[in-house]
Design an enzyme around this catalytic site. Structure first.
Site, PDB file in Angstrom:
ATOM      1  N   ASN A 181       6.530   3.691  10.777  1.00  0.00           N
ATOM      2  CA  ASN A 181       7.823   3.835  10.097  1.00  0.00           C
ATOM      3  C   ASN A 181       8.809   4.713  10.859  1.00  0.00           C
ATOM      4  O   ASN A 181      10.008   4.458  10.849  1.00  0.00           O
ATOM      5  CB  ASN A 181       7.614   4.350   8.661  1.00  0.00           C
ATOM      6  CG  ASN A 181       7.008   5.728   8.622  1.00  0.00           C
ATOM      7  OD1 ASN A 181       6.122   6.044   9.408  1.00  0.00           O
ATOM      8  ND2 ASN A 181       7.477   6.559   7.726  1.00  0.00           N
ATOM      9  N   THR A 259      -2.991   6.295   2.750  1.00  0.00           N
ATOM     10  CA  THR A 259      -4.088   7.053   2.132  1.00  0.00           C
ATOM     11  C   THR A 259      -5.419   6.321   2.288  1.00  0.00           C
ATOM     12  O   THR A 259      -6.454   6.947   2.545  1.00  0.00           O
ATOM     13  CB  THR A 259      -3.744   7.315   0.648  1.00  0.00           C
ATOM     14  OG1 THR A 259      -2.600   8.170   0.622  1.00  0.00           O
ATOM     15  CG2 THR A 259      -4.883   7.998  -0.097  1.00  0.00           C
ATOM     16  N   THR A 261      -6.352   4.333   4.710  1.00  0.00           N
ATOM     17  CA  THR A 261      -6.822   4.504   6.096  1.00  0.00           C
ATOM     18  C   THR A 261      -7.326   5.929   6.292  1.00  0.00           C
ATOM     19  O   THR A 261      -8.335   6.158   6.977  1.00  0.00           O
ATOM     20  CB  THR A 261      -5.691   4.210   7.108  1.00  0.00           C
ATOM     21  OG1 THR A 261      -5.014   3.028   6.713  1.00  0.00           O
ATOM     22  CG2 THR A 261      -6.222   4.031   8.511  1.00  0.00           C
ATOM     23  N   GLU A 279      -1.981  13.263   7.201  1.00  0.00           N
ATOM     24  CA  GLU A 279      -0.673  13.161   6.529  1.00  0.00           C
ATOM     25  C   GLU A 279      -0.599  11.762   5.953  1.00  0.00           C
ATOM     26  O   GLU A 279      -0.482  10.788   6.699  1.00  0.00           O
ATOM     27  CB  GLU A 279       0.462  13.390   7.532  1.00  0.00           C
ATOM     28  CG  GLU A 279       0.465  14.760   8.182  1.00  0.00           C
ATOM     29  CD  GLU A 279       0.727  15.881   7.188  1.00  0.00           C
ATOM     30  OE1 GLU A 279       1.302  15.619   6.121  1.00  0.00           O
ATOM     31  OE2 GLU A 279       0.314  17.015   7.476  1.00  0.00           O
ATOM     32  N   CYS A 313       7.880   8.268   4.365  1.00  0.00           N
ATOM     33  CA  CYS A 313       6.910   8.833   3.416  1.00  0.00           C
ATOM     34  C   CYS A 313       7.570   9.813   2.458  1.00  0.00           C
ATOM     35  O   CYS A 313       7.041  10.087   1.383  1.00  0.00           O
ATOM     36  CB  CYS A 313       5.783   9.506   4.178  1.00  0.00           C
ATOM     37  SG  CYS A 313       6.388  10.735   5.350  1.00  0.00           S
ATOM     38  N   GLU A 492       1.167  20.272   9.070  1.00  0.00           N
ATOM     39  CA  GLU A 492       1.715  20.183  10.416  1.00  0.00           C
ATOM     40  C   GLU A 492       2.929  21.109  10.482  1.00  0.00           C
ATOM     41  O   GLU A 492       3.298  21.730   9.491  1.00  0.00           O
ATOM     42  CB  GLU A 492       2.121  18.739  10.727  1.00  0.00           C
ATOM     43  CG  GLU A 492       0.938  17.776  10.727  1.00  0.00           C
ATOM     44  CD  GLU A 492       1.327  16.374  11.161  1.00  0.00           C
ATOM     45  OE1 GLU A 492       2.456  15.952  10.862  1.00  0.00           O
ATOM     46  OE2 GLU A 492       0.498  15.706  11.801  1.00  0.00           O
TER      47      GLU A 492
END
Ligand code: NDP
Length: 511
Positions: A181, A259, A261, A279, A313, A492
């Protein structure tokens, strides 16, 4: 560098501003250009010799090929990274700063061709690529190049006995896996702190959006990044990506993606005791109180709902509006959403480009059907758009706004990741909070109110890694970034990323 490939890069770096990459124009000569892996400083094909199609979302046509990498390519990349590690980890922070800065400079110099490549590869509006993706990619690299110069470690004194000091040492070979994305934006968000801290990296961008990572590999060669320090593999997630996670020598994995994955990654990495940063997805609430600055709230809600076709996201997909302004806010939001132009991503007058893939558009449209079955009313219908004959097979979808759905329905609980938002009224602060928290996700929340006490109270109680008050996507790269619940594990950004990519070793010296 193979000749064909070199010609392509020359062409793409020479693109004038505002030019759509037409399939009918001369660049069509390079239509099936091959993207290569970047392993041990070389641009190479997959060892199998197999290629995957890379589609242009604007047209629905294959426009380049990417290596179908597998475990043997991962093995070569890990071996190269391992060999490069001793020199890279000990060359000193100033040398790492110098090379990373050079890479950032080259991206900045080539912002326009990078933006055009990103827009073409992902379908995103060129303006988004120009103003968000590529500027942020170079900023990520520059930020972590500089941050490492200021990264300190702790010391703890045991009075009269000993002193402890903590070393922050690079981990070794690490894996970085990113989604489609925000392709180069999220790719650099991972590799920059990993490299700055002295690790060597095996990285995989999404197979749907490989182009700018490939252009980055060109730049790394030009900037003099030593061979093997960064290795970029292209290919399928369950094959090349999984092989990176499974490899016993990748000691840490930084992953951004869905989520489900993330669950697969966690299952693979946990028994091997790898460090893991995940993330993941979101279903973010956007809460509008009646005392908000109406104009700012509505104009930002248009962005937070539909920027990048809703494929961020952090987009707010559940809009909760205090009942006293519900109709006024709803009508204005719908009016502005209907005025958004969906079409050719290369045309800077368009607000929305194409979704990333046919499969993804079908998934998003499937949710529109679900919303109707659940009793939702579509105020903006979310329709297939065919901008022109040339673009008739592109993956276009206009914005959708839905009302009349309960919070517990699938449309309000599952991540759709497209230009779709739902609206719900609320009466009290407590109700808004309960609705916002009633989901398995917890990535980001947005609040619109002039009441600072209420904002502070709500921010404390929202189950979310990030809360924006009277703004959205305002990012300071020093701040912790990540989600709670099913939106992820770890943080992060800033010092959090530098800590993730290092091992802390305490040394206790008795005197
Ligand atoms: P996916 O989870 O499908 O893929 C993410 C990356 O993982 C891709 O590179 C993918 O490769 C790879 N991958 C897939 N399967 C495996 C596997 N078994 N092992 C290792 N790697 C694998 O996510 P999307 O690309 O569809 O991205 C959209 C998702 O990302 C959304 O859920 C969104 O919310 C989330 N996201 C989260 C962000 C955050 O910061 N929390 C930011 C941006 C997005 P391939 O593409 O080749 O399949």
């Amino acid at each position: 560098m193979p000749t064909k490939h070199g010609a392509f890069v020359f062409w793409i770096f020479c693109l004038p501003q505002y030019t759509r990459i037409s399939r009918l124009s001369p660049p069509n000569l390079f239509a099936l250009e091959k993207i290569h892996n970047y392993i041990n400083g070389q641009l190479v094909a997959a060892q199998s010799g197999d290629w995957l199609d890379n589609y242009e979302p604007a047209t629905g046509q294959v426009y380049s090929l990417i290596p179908d990498s597998d475990a043997s390519d991962v093995q070569a990349a890990v071996a190269a990274a391992e060999a490069a590690f001793p020199a890279w980890s000990s060359c000193g922070v100033h040398e790492r700063y110098r090379i990373l800065h050079r890479i950032a400079d080259l991206i900045e110099e080539r912002l326009e061709p990078f933006a055009q490549a990103e827009s073409r590869d992902s379908g995103k509006a060129i303006t988004t690529a120009r103003t968000v993706d590529i500027p942020r990619a170079q900023a990520n690299i520059r930020f972590f190049a500089t941050a490492i110069l200021h990264f300190g470690a702790e010391s703890h004194q045991m009075e009269g006995q000993a002193v402890n000091y903590t070393l922050r040492q690079p981990i070794g070979v690490v894996g970085c896996i990113s989604p489609w994305n925000l392709p180069l934006y999220l790719f650099t968000w991972k590799i920059a702190p990993a490299l700055a801290t002295g690790n060597c990296v095996v990285a995989k961008p999404s197979e749907l959006t490989p182009m700018t990572a490939y252009l980055l590999s060109q730049i790394c060669i030009e900037a003099g990044l030593p061979a093997g320090v960064l290795n970029i593999l292209h290919g399928l997630g369950p094959k090349a990506g999984q092989a990176i996670v499974e490899h016993p020598k990748t000691k840490a994995i930084s992953f951004t993606g869905g989520t489900s994955t993330g669950r697969i990654l966690a299952r693979t990495a946990a028994p091997m005791f790898k460090k893991l940063s995940l993330e993941l997805g979101g279903k973010n609430p956007n809460i509008i109180f009646a005392d908000c600055n109406f104009e700012e709230a509505v104009s930002t809600t248009v962005r937070s709902s539909f920027a990048n076709n809703g494929q961020i996201c952090l987009c707010g997909s559940r809009v909760y509006i205090e009942r006293s302004i519900y109709e006024k806010f709803r009508d204005e939001l719908v009016r502005r959403a209907k005025a958004l132009k969906t079409g050719d991503p290369a045309d800077p007058t368009n607000d929305l480009g194409a979704l990333v893939s046919e499969q993804h558009r079908a998934k998003v449209m499937g949710y529109l059907d679900i919303a109707k079955q659940e009793g939702g009313i579509l105020l903006c219908r979310g329709e297939i758009v065919r901008p022109s004959d040339e673009l008739a097979n592109g993956y276009y979808l206009s914005p959708a706004i839905i009302e009349g759905l309960p919070n517990h329905c699938r449309t309000n609980q599952e991540e759709i990741f497209g230009p779709v938002v739902t609206l719900q009224p609320f009466d009290t602060e407590a109700e808004a909070l309960a609705l916002a928290n009633d989901t398995e996700y917890g990535l980001a929340a947005t609040l619109w109110t002039q009441d600072i006490s209420r904002a502070t109270r709500m921010a404390e109680r929202l189950q979310s890694g990030i809360v924006w008050v009277n703004c959205w996507m305002l990012r300071d790269l020093r701040t912790p970034f990540g989600g709670v619940k099913s939106s992820g594990v770890g943080r992060e950004g800033g010092v959090e990323a530098l800590r993730f990519f290092t091992e802390a070793k305490n040394v206790c010296v008795k005197y």
